[in-house]
Structure formats: C-alpha cells, structure tokens
Design an enzyme around this catalytic site. Structure first.
Site, PDB file in Angstrom:
ATOM      1  N   HIS A 116       0.874  -1.177   0.000  1.00 11.83           N
ATOM      2  CA  HIS A 116       0.000   0.000   0.000  1.00 11.83           C
ATOM      3  C   HIS A 116       0.911   1.228   0.000  1.00 11.83           C
ATOM      4  O   HIS A 116       2.014   1.184   0.549  1.00 11.83           O
ATOM      5  CB  HIS A 116      -0.852  -0.045   1.269  1.00 11.83           C
ATOM      6  N   ASP A 193       3.510  -3.712   7.957  1.00 10.74           N
ATOM      7  CA  ASP A 193       2.241  -3.008   7.846  1.00 10.74           C
ATOM      8  C   ASP A 193       1.133  -4.027   8.135  1.00 10.74           C
ATOM      9  O   ASP A 193       0.856  -4.901   7.313  1.00 10.74           O
ATOM     10  CB  ASP A 193       2.135  -2.443   6.415  1.00 10.74           C
ATOM     11  N   GLN A 196      -4.106  -4.794   7.333  1.00 10.30           N
ATOM     12  CA  GLN A 196      -5.064  -5.834   6.916  1.00 10.30           C
ATOM     13  C   GLN A 196      -4.813  -7.143   7.666  1.00 10.30           C
ATOM     14  O   GLN A 196      -5.439  -8.167   7.357  1.00 10.30           O
ATOM     15  CB  GLN A 196      -4.975  -6.077   5.402  1.00 10.30           C
ATOM     16  N   LYS A 219     -10.358  -0.494  10.650  1.00 16.32           N
ATOM     17  CA  LYS A 219     -10.548  -1.686   9.806  1.00 16.32           C
ATOM     18  C   LYS A 219     -10.910  -2.910  10.653  1.00 16.32           C
ATOM     19  O   LYS A 219     -11.120  -3.990  10.129  1.00 16.32           O
ATOM     20  CB  LYS A 219      -9.270  -1.984   9.025  1.00 16.32           C
ATOM     21  N   CYS A 358      -4.820   2.130  -3.763  1.00 16.29           N
ATOM     22  CA  CYS A 358      -3.626   2.759  -3.149  1.00 16.29           C
ATOM     23  C   CYS A 358      -2.428   1.827  -3.243  1.00 16.29           C
ATOM     24  O   CYS A 358      -1.608   1.743  -2.307  1.00 16.29           O
ATOM     25  CB  CYS A 358      -3.872   3.154  -1.695  1.00 16.29           C
TER      26      CYS A 358
HETATM   27  N1  C6P Z   1      -6.356   0.579   2.975  1.00 18.20           N
HETATM   28  C1  C6P Z   1      -8.113   0.098   1.416  1.00 18.20           C
HETATM   29  O1  C6P Z   1      -9.214   0.304   0.892  1.00 18.20           O
HETATM   30  P1  C6P Z   1      -4.991   4.095   7.143  1.00 18.20           P
HETATM   31  O2  C6P Z   1      -5.608   4.881   6.052  1.00 18.20           O
HETATM   32  O3  C6P Z   1      -3.817   4.797   7.761  1.00 18.20           O
HETATM   33  O4  C6P Z   1      -5.980   3.607   8.156  1.00 18.20           O
HETATM   34  O5  C6P Z   1      -4.451   2.746   6.463  1.00 18.20           O
HETATM   35  C2  C6P Z   1      -3.596   2.801   5.373  1.00 18.20           C
HETATM   36  C3  C6P Z   1      -3.314   1.410   4.877  1.00 18.20           C
HETATM   37  C4  C6P Z   1      -2.045   0.899   5.012  1.00 18.20           C
HETATM   38  N2  C6P Z   1      -1.759  -0.356   4.661  1.00 18.20           N
HETATM   39  C5  C6P Z   1      -2.695  -1.183   4.163  1.00 18.20           C
HETATM   40  C6  C6P Z   1      -2.309  -2.586   3.810  1.00 18.20           C
HETATM   41  C7  C6P Z   1      -3.989  -0.721   3.995  1.00 18.20           C
HETATM   42  O6  C6P Z   1      -4.914  -1.547   3.515  1.00 18.20           O
HETATM   43  C8  C6P Z   1      -4.315   0.617   4.330  1.00 18.20           C
HETATM   44  C9  C6P Z   1      -5.686   1.171   4.065  1.00 18.20           C
HETATM   45  C10 C6P Z   1      -7.694   0.941   2.594  1.00 18.20           C
HETATM   46  O7  C6P Z   1      -7.390  -0.816   1.030  1.00 18.20           O
HETATM   47  C11 C6P Z   1      -7.870   2.401   2.304  1.00 18.20           C
HETATM   48  S1  C6P Z   1      -6.756   2.995   1.091  1.00 18.20           S
END
Ligand code: C6P
Length: 402
Positions: A116, A193, A196, A219, A358
């Site tokens: 991401h 990271d 997920q 999430k 993203c």
């Molecule tokens: N992915 C998706 O629809 P934040 O925005 O900081 O809570 O998370 C960012 C982020 C970082 N790493 C991974 C693997 C992610 O999936 C995400 C967020 C969402 O896939 C929104 S872009």
C-alpha cells in the site's frame, strides 16, 4: 459462526445493503459505539493533566484501553504500543524518526511490490532525502512476495525491510516470521504493515519477531482516527521523538528538553481517549467471537464468492489461492471497467471498491490499471455473496448489449 449483522447498527438501519468494502473500513458494532458514548457521558477530561478525580479517571481509562489493545495484538509490554491516527501515521513515524536518525547515503531500504502507498512512499521519500537506494522486491504472477528474490536483495547495506502482513489489494497473506528472520540475518530492521492483518487474523506481535507493526482501528470494528505502532522497547527507546509538544516532555529548559517515558515520548498533545476506548471495545468484541472463527467465516464466504464469480465468463481473479488470502476478492470482468462494475453493483445495493487500491506499484506489476475488490468481514453473509454474483452477472448482461 452465524453472521453478526444484527450487532451493527448501520447494517440494521440499511436492510438492503450488501457492504463488501470492509478492507477499506469496517462497520462498527453497537458495543464500540456504546463504549465511546459511555466515556463521554461519564469520564471525559484531559488525561495526564488535571489534579482532580475526573482527569484521573480519564487517564485510567486511556491506560486500560492501551493494555486491552496490546493484549489483542499479543504485545505483553503495553508501554510499547504507541497510539497514532492509524497505520499511515505509524509507518511515517518509524520512517521519519528512525530513518531520519539512522539511514545514511548508500544504505539500502527494501520494500515489496505488494505494498500500500502508506508502506511505500514514506520509505521512497526517506531514501530520496538520505541518498539511500530503494529496492523493490518483485511479486510473483499470483501476487506473492518473491521470497527467493527478496533474500537475494538483502546484504550488509540493507537497513530496513518494510512489508505488509496482508495485501489490501489482493488479500495475499505474507510469511511475516520468515521475512523478519531474513531481515535480521543481515542486521536490518523488519517493519510490518499490519493494517489488513489485525482485523482478520490472530496476531501475536511478541511471537512474530518483528521490530515494529502498524495497524488501524477502523478496519477492525473500531473508530476512525486511532491505530498504533507496536514496537520493541529497543527500537522505541533508540528513536528520537516524532512530534514535540505537551505530554511527550519530561523537562523543558530554555535551550534543551528531555523526553517522557514510553509510550508518551511519541504521543505529543492531547490524546484521542474516546477512540482508544472504542478500539479496546472492538478488541473485546472480536475476541468474543474468536479470531480463528473470524478467519473461518471469511474463508468460507471467500471460497463461495470466488466460485460464483469464476462461473461467470470473462471474470479473472487476482492473487494466490483462497487459503493464502484474507477475505479479499480482487477481480476484473472482461470488457467492463471496474468503476462501471462498481457503479452497477451499487445500483443493486452492493458496495465494493474499484481502482488501484492505493497500490499503484502493484497494479503496474500485474499490468492492470484497476481491479474491482469485494472484501468480507464478520457481518458478511451468504446473501451478500449472492448479491455480488448477481450484480456481476447483471453488469455482463448490460455490457454485452453494447
Ligand atoms: N487501505 C483500502 O481500501 P490508514 O488509512 O492509515 O488507516 O491505512 C492505510 C493502509 C495501510 N496499509 C494497508 C495494507 C492498507 O490496507 C491501508 C488502508 C484501505 O485498502 C484504504 S486505502
């Protein structure tokens, strides 16, 4: 496990809705909303500051929330959980604070092609600022990190390996411990990271052998605006602060200052107490189901959904086999742009995400501009799967008339 739809007011209030975008953000159970409301109605004050009982109660509830969340992610030393706004801020914290102090010209930073942007751009920018090189580990055609190539990339100049626990775009579950071991074998940090990971899999930070793990509350049934960085004490103590202000200091002199103990050193300003309490309630809720059960439920729906979509001519599914994925189904339908597909599905009450998720570097490697992505969670049902399949079939029918 029976579907938990009735625990989620938004789903109760929208009976015809098939919410299949939980990888973007999850819906919130009543228990989380109640916990946050209860805090504001009974114990709200600025923690760590007031010399009165109400402030002490707010401080205690904030502390208890940290302990509860640390337990959920298998982190015994809860002082090593730094609250952030989410995964993005947690990863920027490490890249900026640790990277700013430690990366030198000529060093190598390794990321993977699966990341991401939140786990790609901070490292890319760090490399540019420091004159280091960013090395991007290839992904296989079925959307896994190519481990052999990764190991071959690591050497004495490698300072950090940054990789995801689970891919948001494909759902690929990565071998965290093996990658952490490979990083440590060359003296590099292993930063993961977990955005997920925490919502869908049992996680034990202490057992994974990582230096740091970032995650987002929203999430995993918690509110938006709270998440964290779990890290080893050694890493957190060695890093300079990331932001400066109230709460993170010990003594402020005219010329210099000293820093508060962990985790406060990294939490400048008034903290986000209510959201921390909401996230702790989310951990309680998920533990009440059991993360192994969460996984079993998602896997069953994922398998059914994949079979149903692959029965439609022209559907391609991306990523490894279902057993190696979280509840994510990334797909395309020949002749229909994913955005059009998402719009048609929306007309049937089915919410999915379409686009590059993203993860533009990954999309380039897969040579697709975009995919449609359906993602499942504890409240997803077989009716949601049926609605998804019917919606995709409908889109095919509509576009076959053009
Ligand atoms: N992915 C998706 O629809 P934040 O925005 O900081 O809570 O998370 C960012 C982020 C970082 N790493 C991974 C693997 C992610 O999936 C995400 C967020 C969402 O896939 C929104 S872009």
């Amino acid at each position: 496990m029976s579907a938990r739809r009735e625990d989620f007011p938004l789903l109760v209030n929208n009976p015809g809705l098939h919410y299949l975008d939980s990888a973007a953000t999850s819906q919130k159970p009543r228990a989380v909303l109640d916990a946050m409301r209860d805090y504001y109605e009974r114990d709200n004050a600025n923690p760590h500051r007031g010399a009165y009982d109400l402030s002490a109660r707010a401080t205690e509830r904030y502390h208890d929330a940290r302990v509860r969340i640390a337990k959920f992610i298998g982190l015994q030393d809860s002082d090593c959980l730094v609250f952030t706004r989410g995964t993005t801020e947690a990863l920027n914290l490490v890249a900026t604070a640790w990277g700013g102090a430690n990366v030198q010209p000529g060093d190598e930073i390794v990321v993977t092609g699966l990341e991401h942007h939140a786990n790609f751009v901070p490292w890319q920018q760090l490399a540019r600022a420091k004159g280091a090189s960013l090395r991007i580990c290839p992904v296989t055609t079925d959307g896994r990190i190519d481990l052999e190539q990764l190991k071959g990339m690591l050497g004495e100049r490698t300072r950090v390996v940054a990789f995801s626990h689970v891919s948001n775009a494909l759902g690929t579950i990565n071998p965290v411990t093996e990658i952490a071991r490979a990083a440590h074998a060359v003296g590099a940090l292993a930063i993961c990271d977990g955005a997920q990971g925490t919502p869908h899999l049992p996680v034990s930070f202490d057992a994974l052998g990582l230096d740091a793990y970032a995650f987002s509350g929203h999430k995993m049934c918690g509110p938006m605006g709270i998440g964290g960085l779990a890290a080893t004490r050694a890493l957190l103590e060695s890093m300079p602060p990331y932001q400066f202000g109230g709460d993170m200091i010990e003594i402020v002199g005219d010329e210099r200052s000293t820093w508060n103990a962990l985790p406060h050193k990294f939490e400048a300003g008034t903290p986000n107490v209510a959201d921390a309490i909401g996230l702790a309630a989310a951990c309680e809720y998920l533990d009440g189901i059991g993360m192994a059960q969460v996984r079993t439920h998602e896997l069953a729906l994922l398998g059914r959904a994949q079979d149903a979509l692959l029965a439609i001519d022209g559907v391609t599914v991306y990523g490894p086999g279902v057993n190696d994925r979280s509840g994510v189904l990334s797909f395309t339908l020949e002749g229909v742009h994913p955005h059009d597909l998402a719009t048609i599905l929306d007309q049937q009450g089915v919410c999915i995400r379409a686009g590059h998720h993203c993860a533009q570097p990954l999309m380039r490697r897969l040579a697709v501009p975009a995919t449609a992505r359906a993602s499942f969670y504890v409240y997803s049902t077989e009716e949601d799967v049926a609605a998804l399949a019917a919606g995709v079939a409908r889109a095919k029918e509509i576009f076959s008339n053009f």
